[in-house]
Design a protein around this motif. Structure first.
Motif, PDB file in Angstrom:
ATOM      1  N   THR A   1       0.316  -5.225   0.508  1.00 33.49           N
ATOM      2  CA  THR A   1       0.008  -6.367   1.374  1.00 33.49           C
ATOM      3  C   THR A   1       1.252  -6.790   2.145  1.00 33.49           C
ATOM      4  O   THR A   1       1.218  -6.964   3.368  1.00 33.49           O
ATOM      5  CB  THR A   1      -0.505  -7.547   0.531  1.00 33.49           C
TER       6      THR A   1
ATOM      7  N   THR B   1      -5.759  -2.446   0.813  1.00 35.04           N
ATOM      8  CA  THR B   1      -4.658  -1.984  -0.038  1.00 35.04           C
ATOM      9  C   THR B   1      -5.153  -0.896  -0.996  1.00 35.04           C
ATOM     10  O   THR B   1      -5.231   0.259  -0.602  1.00 35.04           O
ATOM     11  CB  THR B   1      -4.001  -3.163  -0.772  1.00 35.04           C
TER      12      THR B   1
ATOM     13  N   VAL C   1      -5.812  -9.329   5.267  1.00 33.86           N
ATOM     14  CA  VAL C   1      -5.832  -8.340   4.193  1.00 33.86           C
ATOM     15  C   VAL C   1      -7.195  -8.427   3.512  1.00 33.86           C
ATOM     16  O   VAL C   1      -7.787  -9.500   3.442  1.00 33.86           O
ATOM     17  CB  VAL C   1      -4.644  -8.547   3.218  1.00 33.86           C
TER      18      VAL C   1
END
Ligand code: C5P
Length: 226
Positions: free
Chosen positions: A139, A109, A150
């Motif tokens: 996410t 991210t 993630v």
């Protein structure tokens, strides 16, 4: 139970394989861009021949077709997990997912090297405020587009876990093995608090390969995650 992922940020393939061959019961290793550029495909074959799961951390960000073809090539090589930038967008992630077959995609991210001002400046001054909300927003978008994991810092594990539900893999770098939980010091960055917050894969590099006794550190880490 979580997995320890050994980051092989070493100078060359021989050094990486020497380390791997010393670690008892090692299951997961991570390859980054430096070692991959030096000796990628040959090293991947050697790691897969040892029965290891390989996390390819090249953080892809490109047009959907290029990322999809990179994902296809990685899946062909037997890679188990590969990173893409969530900021590449849903269409890029969907294309990569469609080409990945058994391989799982992990979304990155916001890079932890960004401070908030620098991040929002890079986005053209749109948005603002703390980066936490941005991590959760990206996410959700990446998971909706097909990411099965993630990558997040220790600070955001709990929020990310809450946002994605119980099944997603949550990969956390920056784990440090000292003062392993069990004592009452539960500092962020140690394995047990990370797992309690929802981490499934803990990435550890320098604390293992720079240790006087990498085997002992690795075994301590394994004990902490079982
Ligand atoms: O040596 P160390 O345990 O700090 O290595 C962590 C690994 O995780 C490195 O391969 C690094 O590239 C990666 N990393 C990351 N995101 C961070 C910090 C480290 O992907 N925020």
């Amino acid at each position: 139970m979580a997995e320890i992922v050994v980051a092989l940020d070493l100078a060359d393939a021989d050094e990486a394989l020497r380390l791997v061959d010393r670690l008892p019961g090692v299951r997961w290793v991570k390859l980054g861009p430096v070692l991959y550029v030096r000796s990628g495909p040959r090293l991947v074959t050697a790691l897969k021949d040892r029965g290891l799961r390989v996390f390819l951390d090249l953080k892809w960000y490109d047009i959907p077709n290029t990322v999809a073809e990179a994902a296809r090539a990685a899946a062909d090589a037997g890679i188990d997990l590969a990173t893409v930038h969530a900021l590449g967008g849903a269409r890029m992630i969907e294309a990569a997912r469609a080409a990945s077959r058994e391989m799982r995609l992990a979304a990155v991210t916001v890079l932890t090297s960004f401070d908030p001002a620098e991040y929002w400046e890079a986005l053209g001054g749109i948005g603002g405020g703390p980066i936490r909300g941005e991590v959760v927003r990206l996410t959700r978008m990446a998971v909706g587009a097909g990411a099965g994991a993630v990558v997040t810092s220790i600070e955001e594990v709990a929020e990310v876990r809450e946002a994605v539900g119980p099944d997603l893999w949550v990969v956390v770098p920056g784990i440090r093995p000292r003062a392993l939980a069990g004592d009452d010091q539960r500092r962020a960055g140690e394995p047990r608090p990370a797992i309690a917050a929802g981490a499934t894969h803990l990435v550890v590099g320098r604390p293992i390969y720079q240790a006087k006794d990498p085997v002992q550190v690795y075994e301590e880490l394994c004990e902490a995650v079982t």
